[in-house]
Structures are given as C-alpha cells and as structure tokens.
Design a protein around this motif. Structure first.
Motif, mmCIF file in Angstrom:
data_model
loop_
_atom_site.group_PDB
_atom_site.id
_atom_site.type_symbol
_atom_site.label_atom_id
_atom_site.label_comp_id
_atom_site.label_asym_id
_atom_site.label_seq_id
_atom_site.Cartn_x
_atom_site.Cartn_y
_atom_site.Cartn_z
ATOM 1 N N GLY A 86 0.706 -1.305 -0.174
ATOM 2 C CA GLY A 86 0.093 -0.015 0.030
ATOM 3 C C GLY A 86 0.828 1.306 0.078
ATOM 4 N N SER A 87 2.166 1.325 -0.117
ATOM 5 C CA SER A 87 2.909 2.288 -0.060
ATOM 6 C C SER A 87 3.092 2.905 -1.438
ATOM 7 C CB SER A 87 4.180 2.131 0.506
ATOM 8 O OG SER A 87 4.971 1.080 -0.264
ATOM 9 N N TYR A 88 3.511 4.273 -1.504
ATOM 10 C CA TYR A 88 3.874 5.086 -2.704
ATOM 11 C C TYR A 88 4.926 5.843 -2.280
ATOM 12 C CZ TYR A 88 1.058 8.575 -0.209
ATOM 13 O OH TYR A 88 0.686 9.496 0.760
ATOM 14 N N LYS A 89 5.514 6.465 -3.326
ATOM 15 C CA LYS A 89 6.528 7.543 -3.178
ATOM 16 C C LYS A 89 6.881 8.299 -4.490
ATOM 17 C CE LYS A 89 10.506 5.336 -2.220
ATOM 18 N NZ LYS A 89 11.821 4.838 -1.999
ATOM 19 N N PHE A 90 6.980 9.614 -4.048
ATOM 20 C CA PHE A 90 6.990 10.772 -4.942
ATOM 21 C C PHE A 90 8.453 11.305 -4.884
ATOM 22 C CE2 PHE A 90 2.241 10.629 -5.085
ATOM 23 C CZ PHE A 90 2.146 10.369 -6.322
ATOM 24 N N GLU A 91 9.562 10.967 -5.992
ATOM 25 C CA GLU A 91 10.838 11.465 -5.818
ATOM 26 C C GLU A 91 11.290 12.689 -6.471
ATOM 27 O OE1 GLU A 91 13.167 7.386 -4.651
ATOM 28 O OE2 GLU A 91 12.241 7.272 -6.708
ATOM 29 N N PHE A 92 12.365 13.322 -6.247
ATOM 30 C CA PHE A 92 13.001 14.330 -6.972
ATOM 31 C C PHE A 92 12.212 15.336 -6.861
ATOM 32 C CE2 PHE A 92 14.311 10.189 -8.831
ATOM 33 C CZ PHE A 92 15.374 10.099 -8.030
ATOM 34 N N LEU A 93 11.803 15.847 -5.793
ATOM 35 C CA LEU A 93 10.874 17.055 -5.707
ATOM 36 C C LEU A 93 11.470 18.474 -4.842
ATOM 37 C CD1 LEU A 93 7.514 15.393 -4.164
ATOM 38 C CD2 LEU A 93 8.012 15.849 -6.547
ATOM 39 N N ASN A 94 11.336 19.262 -5.478
ATOM 40 C CA ASN A 94 11.648 20.770 -4.782
ATOM 41 C C ASN A 94 11.075 21.197 -3.640
ATOM 42 O OD1 ASN A 94 13.737 21.436 -6.718
ATOM 43 N ND2 ASN A 94 12.135 22.099 -8.370
ATOM 44 N N PRO A 95 11.330 22.003 -2.775
ATOM 45 C CA PRO A 95 10.636 22.395 -1.622
ATOM 46 C C PRO A 95 9.263 23.336 -2.157
ATOM 47 C CG PRO A 95 13.123 23.178 -1.261
ATOM 48 C CD PRO A 95 12.822 22.414 -2.745
ATOM 49 N N GLY A 96 8.273 23.081 -1.293
ATOM 50 C CA GLY A 96 7.158 23.696 -1.863
ATOM 51 C C GLY A 96 6.026 23.077 -1.121
ATOM 52 N N ASP A 97 4.814 23.562 -1.803
ATOM 53 C CA ASP A 97 3.330 22.895 -1.166
ATOM 54 C C ASP A 97 2.960 21.755 -2.467
ATOM 55 O OD1 ASP A 97 3.387 24.654 1.090
ATOM 56 O OD2 ASP A 97 2.414 26.224 -0.083
ATOM 57 N N TYR A 98 2.246 20.865 -1.846
ATOM 58 C CA TYR A 98 1.992 19.734 -2.602
ATOM 59 C C TYR A 98 0.610 19.379 -2.226
ATOM 60 C CZ TYR A 98 6.719 19.390 -4.341
ATOM 61 O OH TYR A 98 7.992 20.097 -4.872
ATOM 62 N N LYS A 99 -0.316 18.641 -2.979
ATOM 63 C CA LYS A 99 -1.456 17.862 -2.492
ATOM 64 C C LYS A 99 -1.344 16.499 -3.055
ATOM 65 C CE LYS A 99 -6.037 17.904 -3.740
ATOM 66 N NZ LYS A 99 -7.293 18.451 -4.556
ATOM 67 N N ILE A 100 -1.469 15.698 -2.295
ATOM 68 C CA ILE A 100 -1.351 14.070 -2.263
ATOM 69 C C ILE A 100 -2.787 13.733 -2.229
ATOM 70 C CG2 ILE A 100 -0.522 11.858 -1.562
ATOM 71 C CD1 ILE A 100 1.790 13.718 -2.686
ATOM 72 N N TYR A 101 -3.486 13.016 -3.160
ATOM 73 C CA TYR A 101 -5.006 12.485 -3.149
ATOM 74 C C TYR A 101 -5.047 11.329 -3.717
ATOM 75 C CZ TYR A 101 -5.805 14.554 -7.973
ATOM 76 O OH TYR A 101 -5.764 14.302 -9.172
ATOM 77 N N THR A 102 -6.281 10.881 -3.387
ATOM 78 C CA THR A 102 -6.727 9.449 -4.078
ATOM 79 C C THR A 102 -8.061 9.602 -4.018
ATOM 80 O OG1 THR A 102 -6.365 6.854 -4.294
ATOM 81 C CG2 THR A 102 -6.423 7.955 -1.984
ATOM 82 N N TYR A 103 -8.845 8.278 -4.355
ATOM 83 C CA TYR A 103 -10.424 8.203 -4.382
ATOM 84 C C TYR A 103 -10.818 7.169 -3.373
ATOM 85 C CZ TYR A 103 -10.356 11.782 -7.927
ATOM 86 O OH TYR A 103 -10.101 12.702 -8.571
ATOM 87 N N SER A 104 -11.925 7.362 -2.938
ATOM 88 C CA SER A 104 -12.667 6.265 -1.825
ATOM 89 C C SER A 104 -14.073 6.197 -2.429
ATOM 90 C CB SER A 104 -12.558 7.035 -0.383
ATOM 91 O OG SER A 104 -13.434 6.127 0.371
ATOM 92 N N ASP A 105 -14.346 4.845 -2.188
ATOM 93 C CA ASP A 105 -15.764 4.482 -2.589
ATOM 94 C C ASP A 105 -16.867 5.713 -1.648
ATOM 95 O OD1 ASP A 105 -15.137 2.493 -4.194
ATOM 96 O OD2 ASP A 105 -15.664 0.958 -2.688
ATOM 97 N N SER A 106 -17.897 6.008 -2.301
ATOM 98 C CA SER A 106 -18.831 6.806 -1.651
ATOM 99 C C SER A 106 -20.330 6.595 -2.094
ATOM 100 C CB SER A 106 -18.079 8.283 -1.894
ATOM 101 O OG SER A 106 -19.276 9.137 -1.502
ATOM 102 N N LYS A 107 -21.153 6.488 -1.202
ATOM 103 C CA LYS A 107 -22.529 6.560 -1.177
ATOM 104 C C LYS A 107 -23.037 7.922 -1.660
ATOM 105 C CE LYS A 107 -22.628 2.093 -1.135
ATOM 106 N NZ LYS A 107 -22.969 1.153 -2.306
#
Length: 141
Positions: A86-107
């Motif tokens: 279940g792990s993920y990794k985003f590499e080689f990034l500069n300093p700054g603001d980021y948004k990480i997101y995914t989707y969940s089931d929803s009724k």
C-alpha cells in the motif's frame, strides 16, 4: 573619448546586471520535479459490508492510484500505483506545497467516488516527508 568609454562601460554594466537577474530568476525552484526531496506514505482500505456498514477488515491497498499536485495547481501533475504493502513514493521534488490525493468509494456522490486528500509542505532542508496514512472506504457485497 572619455565620455564614450564611460557610456560603453555603463551599458556593459546594465547588460551584465540584467543577465545575472535573468539567470537568478530562472534558477528559482518552484514546487515540482528537479529537487532532492521525497514524499511517501501508505493507503489503507476500510472494507465495509454494503448495506450493513459493518467493518470487515482494514488492510493495505495494492495497485491503487495516488496523485500529486505541485503548488496550487488545479489538476494532477503525476501519479503512482501503490506497491503490494500500500505504499507510494514521489521522488526528486523541490521544496514547496503539494497535494496528495486518491479516491474512496462513496455513497454520497453520483460518481460513487470521493476524493481523500492531504496537503503537504516540503521545506528547504527536508529530504523526506512522510504523509499520514490515507484511509479509503471499499464497499464489499
């Protein structure tokens, strides 16, 4: 002759200063790829029995798509499929603001999906930022 040399040197100084300014601006780092930082985390699913809403299990979600947005962007800049744990990794990034997101089931949504997001800030001296575990809901019949 002296005035001509003075003007010529003055013009050279202005051109030199402009070149330094353009170079400095082009070297400023904005959120995104090109740096040394890593953002990593895990995605867990809360498996819920459809209809009764009883929790059946909580476990890692393999091969689940996680997205990243650089800075204040409006759409994804990159994505990653989670590994078997279940792990993920985003590499080689500069300093700054980021948004990480995914989707969940929803009724609650017509699409049947709901965005689950985390806002992350990478500092100038940080090389690794660990995102708190993202939990999503998966309905099971």
């Amino acid at each position: 002759m002296f005035i001509g040399n003075y003007k010529s040197q003055h013009v050279k100084n202005i051109i030199y200063t402009l070149c330094i300014a353009v170079f400095a601006l082009s070297c400023s780092k904005s959120p995104g790829v090109g740096g040394k930082a890593t953002i990593k985390g895990k995605v867990e699913a809360v498996y819920v029995k459809e209809g009764s809403f009883d929790t059946l299990e909580i476990s890692a979600v393999p091969d689940h798509r996680v997205y990243i947005v650089y800075g204040g962007g409006a759409s994804q800049d990159d994505d990653y499929r989670t590994s078997p744990d279940g792990s993920y990794k985003f590499e080689f990034l500069n300093p700054g603001d980021y948004k990480i997101y995914t989707y969940s089931d929803s009724k609650l949504n017509v699409s049947g999906l709901q965005e689950v997001a985390r806002s992350i800030q990478v500092g100038k001296k940080e090389t690794e930022v660990v995102v708190p575990t993202i939990q999503i809901i998966q309905y099971v019949k």
